[in-house]
Design an enzyme around this catalytic site. Sequence first.
Site, short mmCIF file in Angstrom:
data_model
loop_
_atom_site.label_atom_id
_atom_site.label_comp_id
_atom_site.label_asym_id
_atom_site.label_seq_id
_atom_site.Cartn_x
_atom_site.Cartn_y
_atom_site.Cartn_z
N GLU A 120 -25.71 12.44 -11.47
CA GLU A 120 -26.80 12.56 -12.43
C GLU A 120 -27.51 11.22 -12.50
OE1 GLU A 120 -25.95 13.81 -16.36
OE2 GLU A 120 -25.46 15.85 -15.75
N TYR A 125 -24.88 22.72 -18.68
CA TYR A 125 -24.34 21.46 -19.16
C TYR A 125 -24.01 21.65 -20.64
CZ TYR A 125 -24.15 16.35 -19.88
OH TYR A 125 -23.76 15.06 -20.18
N ASP A 161 -29.94 9.72 -26.98
CA ASP A 161 -28.95 8.81 -26.42
C ASP A 161 -28.44 7.80 -27.42
OD1 ASP A 161 -28.59 9.45 -23.54
OD2 ASP A 161 -30.77 9.26 -23.55
#
Lengths: 270, 400
Positions: free
Chosen positions: A49, A174, A60
Site C-alpha cells: 500500500e 479493507y 490519520d
Amino acid sequence: MSRIASRFEELRSAGRKGFIPFVSAGDPDLETSFRIVLALADLGADIIELGVPFSDPMADGPTIQASSMRALANGVRLEDVIELSRQIRESSEVPIVLFSYLNPLYQYGLERLAHDAAGSGIDGILVTDAVDEEAAEIGAIFRSNGLDLISLIAPTTSDERLAKIAANANGFLYAVSRAGVTGARSETSSAAEELVRRARAVTDLPVAVGFGISTSGQIEEVWEYADAAVVGSAIVAEIERAISLGNVPERVRAFVGSLLPAVANTGTEN
Amino acid sequence: MSRYEPDERGYWGEFGGRFVPETLVAPLDELTENYLALRDDAEFSREFLYYLRDFAGRPTPLYLAERLTEKLGGARIFLKREDLTHTGAHKINNAIGQILLARRMGKTRIIAETGAGQHGVATATVCARFGLECVIYMGTEDIRRQELNVFRMRMLGAEVHGVDSGSRTLKDAINESLRDWVTNVRDTYYLLGSALGPHPYPLMVRDFQSVIGREAREQFLEREGSLPDALVACVGGGSNAIGLFHAFLEDDVRMIGVEAGGSGDKLGMHAARFAAGGHVGILQGTKSYVLQDAAGQVAATHSISAGLDYASIGPEHAYLRAIGRVEYASATDDEALAAFTELSSTEGIIPALETAHGIAHAIKLAPKLSPEAAMIVNLSGRGDKDLMSVAEYENGRAEQ
Ligand SMILES: Cc1ncc(COP(=O)(O)O)c(C=O)c1O
C-alpha cells in the site's frame, strides 16, 4: 484476473494468509521509498500500500500525518507516486494499491489517473473519503481501466451497507479494526473479528484487517479470522526513527523481518 | 422544491455532498435522520425559540448607523446586531440548535472546532448550561491571537486542545475534531460551527442561523414598509452570511459576501476562495471552492481575522455564486482594520475583525448607492476579543 485477485488466489490455495505493509510514498524521499518497497516485496509482502501524501489527512493519526508532511516537504506529487509505482513494477510483480484522499486524485483527473495508474502497473486504489454514489462513480472509472477500487468497511458499517459496498468493491475489502484514525496500538479490538464475520456473510471477496496492527502477535491474531493483515503506522514509525540513523531501507527490512518471521519464511518458500 | 434547498444527498448543484471515511457514515446518517425529523417538529422549534429569546437575548436589534451613513453620504446602513447576543456573536444561534439536537440524540460528550474562539465560547456556554462534557479544538496560532476567548472557554468548563499541525488554524482544528469524532463516534456529538463539512451540517447550520435574516426582514419591513436594496456579510465558512441571506433569497435584494483579502493576492496571503487560486475541490467532507495548489494540496491561508482564515467555503455559497444569486468581494487586512476603527469611533460599536471585513465593504459600497437606498450589514460579532491583536498589528506597522 487482476494481480490482486490472483495473489489472494495463491494465498488461498497455499493455505496462507497475507501481509500488506503501508508506506507513505516519498517518505523520506522517492528513492528510499523505492528501496523500502523492494525490500518489503523481498520479505514476502503480498500487496504494497502506497500512501499518496495529502496536506489534510483527516483519517490519520500523528505517525502517518508526519510522514505525509515529510513527503510533501520534498514536493512529492501524485505524478511522482505513479512514476515510483512504474519503477517498482519494472523490478517486482508485487501488487500495488494507492491509498489516497480524494482531492489530489480529483485535481489530477479521475479518468486520467485511472489510465496512467493502470499503465504504470498500479493494481488498485483506495479512496479514504469517498463513499456511496461518489465511490460508485469512481469505481466505474477505475474498473473500465482494469483497476480495482479497494473499499473500507468499519465496525460502524451496517449489514445493509456492507452488502452495497461489497457489490461495488474489487480486489479485497479493507476492514478498519476499530472506530478511529490510523495509528499503532498494542491490541486489536474484538470489533474487527465481528466485522469480518459480518462481511463474510455478504461477500466472497478477501478481507484484510488494518488500523492499529503493530506486533507479530496482532498479525497472527488477525490471520485467525481474516485473509490479510495491514501494517502501516508501525512501519512508518520505524522509517521515522531510521531517518536520523541512516540506511533506512535496511533498518526497515530488519524491523519488518523481526515483526514477521512467519512471512519471511513463507516468502522464501515461494 | 425551491432551488435553494439541497437535494437529499446534500448537494446544491455540484457543491456539497458527503466525503468522509466509512466510519463516519453511520453517525452522519444518524444525525441526518434525527435532524430532518426535528426540522418539522413544532415542539423542537418552540424549545429552540425559547432559548434563542431567553438565553441568547433574541431578537437582536436592526440598528440604523446614522453617523456612518451621514459620513459616507450614500445608502443608509443598517446593522443587524448579532454582537448583542449572549456570548457576543451569531455563533450562539447554531450552538443552541445543535445542543438541543445532541440532547435529544442522547449524546453526552460534545466536541467542536473553533477559529476566532467565538464558536468555541458558544459551544462551551451551551455545554455548561446543559451540563455536558465539552472538548474544543483550536489551532495554536489562533490560541495565540484569541487568548481572551481561550480563557473564556476554560472558565466555562471546556477542555481546550491546541492543534499544532498544518497552519495551526481553523482548518487544522476541524481535522482534529474529525479525528476525535471518528474515534469516539458512539457517545460524541460533533457540534460544527459553520455552514461547511459533510451533509447535513451545511443545511443544519444554515437553518439554525437563518433566524438572523428572518428577523431582519421582518424588522426592516415593519420599519420601512419595503425591503432593503442590499445585504452585506463577511464569509468565513459562511454561516453568518447565509444566516442573513437565506430569508431574502426569493426577494429582489442584492447580496454580497465578503471574503478575507489578507495581505496580498498571492496564494497563501489571503483567504479569498473565489479569487485566483481557488478551484473546486474536496476538503473536510464537502465539495466546494478550495484554495490549493495544482497538485490538490490545500494552500496555507492568511487573514488578520482567525474566523475568516480558512481554505474552503460552505458549499451553498459556491452554488449561490455559480447561479449568480450572490456576489462575492473581498476586503484586505488593512481595509478591515480601518473599518474596525471607523465603526468603533463613529458608532460606538467595536466589531469583531471578521465582521470588520463586511463593514469595510459597506464603506466602499454605500457612497455608490443613492441616499434612498438601504443596506443591511450583518454585525456578526463584537470585537473585544480582537483588541490585543489589533494593538499588536498597529505596533508592528508603526515599527516598519
Ligand atoms: C464574529 C464572527 N463573524 C464571522 C465569523 C466567520 O464565520 P462564518 O462565515 O461561519 O459566519 C466568525 C467565526 O469565527 C466570527 O466569530
